[in-house]
Design a protein around this motif. Structure first.
Motif, PDB file in Angstrom:
ATOM      1  N   MET A 129       6.032  -8.352  -7.511  1.00 30.87           N
ATOM      2  CA  MET A 129       5.929  -7.336  -6.457  1.00 30.87           C
ATOM      3  C   MET A 129       4.506  -6.792  -6.303  1.00 30.87           C
ATOM      4  SD  MET A 129       8.560  -6.699  -4.664  1.00 30.87           S
ATOM      5  CE  MET A 129       9.940  -7.813  -4.654  1.00 30.87           C
ATOM      6  N   LEU A 130       3.538  -7.422  -6.962  1.00 32.56           N
ATOM      7  CA  LEU A 130       2.153  -6.953  -6.840  1.00 32.56           C
ATOM      8  C   LEU A 130       1.454  -7.605  -5.650  1.00 32.56           C
ATOM      9  CD1 LEU A 130       1.080  -6.997 -10.602  1.00 32.56           C
ATOM     10  CD2 LEU A 130       1.548  -4.988  -9.164  1.00 32.56           C
ATOM     11  N   GLY A 131       0.494  -6.896  -5.099  1.00 36.57           N
ATOM     12  CA  GLY A 131      -0.362  -7.470  -4.051  1.00 36.57           C
ATOM     13  C   GLY A 131       0.184  -7.344  -2.644  1.00 36.57           C
ATOM     14  N   PHE A 132       1.199  -6.505  -2.429  1.00 45.97           N
ATOM     15  CA  PHE A 132       1.759  -6.358  -1.078  1.00 45.97           C
ATOM     16  C   PHE A 132       1.002  -5.303  -0.265  1.00 45.97           C
ATOM     17  CE2 PHE A 132       5.013  -8.797  -3.066  1.00 45.97           C
ATOM     18  CZ  PHE A 132       5.529  -9.557  -2.037  1.00 45.97           C
ATOM     19  N   ASP A 133       0.980  -5.508   1.033  1.00 52.14           N
ATOM     20  CA  ASP A 133       0.312  -4.564   1.939  1.00 52.14           C
ATOM     21  C   ASP A 133       1.275  -3.481   2.399  1.00 52.14           C
ATOM     22  OD1 ASP A 133      -2.109  -6.193   2.044  1.00 52.14           O
ATOM     23  OD2 ASP A 133      -0.900  -7.585   3.232  1.00 52.14           O
ATOM     24  N   LEU A 134       2.516  -3.884   2.652  1.00 57.76           N
ATOM     25  CA  LEU A 134       3.534  -2.949   3.158  1.00 57.76           C
ATOM     26  C   LEU A 134       4.812  -3.109   2.347  1.00 57.76           C
ATOM     27  CD1 LEU A 134       4.825  -1.012   5.337  1.00 57.76           C
ATOM     28  CD2 LEU A 134       5.276  -3.068   6.693  1.00 57.76           C
ATOM     29  N   VAL A 135       5.358  -1.995   1.879  1.00 57.97           N
ATOM     30  CA  VAL A 135       6.646  -2.001   1.182  1.00 57.97           C
ATOM     31  C   VAL A 135       7.596  -1.078   1.933  1.00 57.97           C
ATOM     32  CG1 VAL A 135       7.857  -1.265  -0.918  1.00 57.97           C
ATOM     33  CG2 VAL A 135       5.759  -2.618  -1.100  1.00 57.97           C
ATOM     34  N   THR A 136       8.758  -1.599   2.322  1.00 58.37           N
ATOM     35  CA  THR A 136       9.730  -0.800   3.066  1.00 58.37           C
ATOM     36  C   THR A 136      10.946  -0.508   2.197  1.00 58.37           C
ATOM     37  OG1 THR A 136      10.681  -2.834   3.995  1.00 58.37           O
ATOM     38  CG2 THR A 136       9.010  -1.726   5.310  1.00 58.37           C
TER      39      THR A 136
END
Ligand code: SAM
Length: 231
Positions: free
Chosen positions: A94-101
Motif C-alpha cells: 500500500m506504499l507509494g499511492f497518490d490517492l487513497v479513498t
C-alpha cells in the motif's frame, strides 16, 4: 442519481482534477468504484483492499482486460490488484499511492480498528490525498425507517461536529490539511442538517517521493493478493 453513485462521481471528479497515477480504494467491497476508475486514463495502478474476500470476488471479473484491450493496446499501462486484509494492518503493497479513498468504511470499524486506522493510512501509506466519507447522522431523521443507524453493521454514525473534530485532529497529527464537503443535498427548508454523506478531503502538507516512502518503511507483508490483472 442514487447516493452511492454520487459518492463515486465525487471521486471521479477528484481524479479528473488531481490526475493521480496510483489509486487505492480501502473497503472496496464489490469493486464497483475500482471498475469505474479503470476508465480514467491518468491511472496506471489501481489497488483494492477489503476484509471480506467473498464480496471482493463477487464481480472481480469485471476488472479483467477485455479482448479489445489487447487488440488495441493503450499507450498507458494499467495494473489492477485486489488484496484481502484490514485497514488496521500495515502492508508494504500500500506504499507509494497518490490517492487513497475510504468510502463508507470508517463507520464499519470497531473501536480498536478505528484507533489504528490513522497511523496506517496517514502515517504509513501517507498518500498525497486521502478521501473519507461517512454518514452524517444529522440527516437521519429525514430518512424513512432509520431508527438508530442506517445499516446494522455500522459501529457508529457521527454528526458533523464529531466527524470534523476527529478529522481535524487526525490531519493535525499527521501533517495534512482537511476540507469538508458532502453529497446528497437536504430538501429545501432543511438545509441546516447538512449533506446526507459527509466527506473529508485530506491533502498532505509535506512533499514525499515514492522512493523515500518505500525504502524507509521496512514492513512485513500481511495482506493476501486475491486478484491481479495487467493491461
Ligand atoms: N466502499 C464501498 C462503497 O462505497 O460502495 C463499500 C462500502 S461497505 C459499506 C464497507 C466495506 O468495508 C465492506 O465491504 C467491508 O467488508 C469493508 N471493511 C470493514 N472493515 C474493514 C477493515 N477493517 N479493513 C478493510 N475493509 C473493511
Amino acid at each position: 442519481p442514487p447516493l452511492y453513485k454520487q459518492r463515486y462521481q465525487f471521486i471521479k471528479d477528484l481524479v479528473g482534477k488531481y490526475k493521480p497515477k496510483k489509486v487505492a480504494d480501502l473497503g472496496c467491497a464489490d469493486c464497483t468504484l475500482l471498475w469505474m476508475l479503470k476508465f480514467c486514463s491518468c491511472i496506471e495502478v489501481l489497488a483494492g483492499l477489503d476484509i471480506c474476500a467473498s464480496v471482493m470476488k463477487e464481480k472481480m471479473h469485471r476488472l479483467s482486460p477485455l479482448p479489445g484491450d489487447y487488440l488495441q493496446p493503450a499507450e498507458r499501462s494499467l495494473t489492477v490488484t485486489l488484496h484481502h486484509g484490514s485497514v488496521a494492518h500495515k502492508d508494504p503493497c500500500m506504499l507509494g499511492f497518490d490517492l487513497v479513498t475510504c468510502i463508507e468504511l470508517i463507520e464499519h470499524l470497531d473501536q480498536s480498528e478505528l484507533k489504528k486506522f490513522p497511523a496506517v493510512v496517514f502515517g504509513f501509506m501517507a498518500p498525497s490525498i486521502v478521501v473519507i466519507s461517512t454518514p452524517n447522522s444529522e440527516f437521519n431523521p429525514l430518512l424513512p425507517g432509520v431508527t438508530l443507524f442506517r445499516h446494522p453493521d455500522h459501529k457508529f454514525e457521527w454528526n458533523r461536529a464529531q466527524f470534523q473534530s476527529w478529522a481535524l485532529e487526525t490531519a493535525r497529527r499527521y501533517d495534512y490539511s482537511v476540507e469538508f464537503t458532502g453529497v446528497g443535498h437536504p430538501p429545501t427548508g432543511m438545509e441546516n442538517v447538512g449533506f446526507c454523506t459527509q466527506i473529508g478531503v485530506f491533502v498532505r502538507k509535506y512533499p514525499q517521493t515514492s522512493e523515500s516512502a518505500q525504502s524507509e518503511k521496512p514492513t512485513e507483508a500481511v495482506y493476501k493478493t486475491v486478484f491481479k490483472a495487467v493491461y
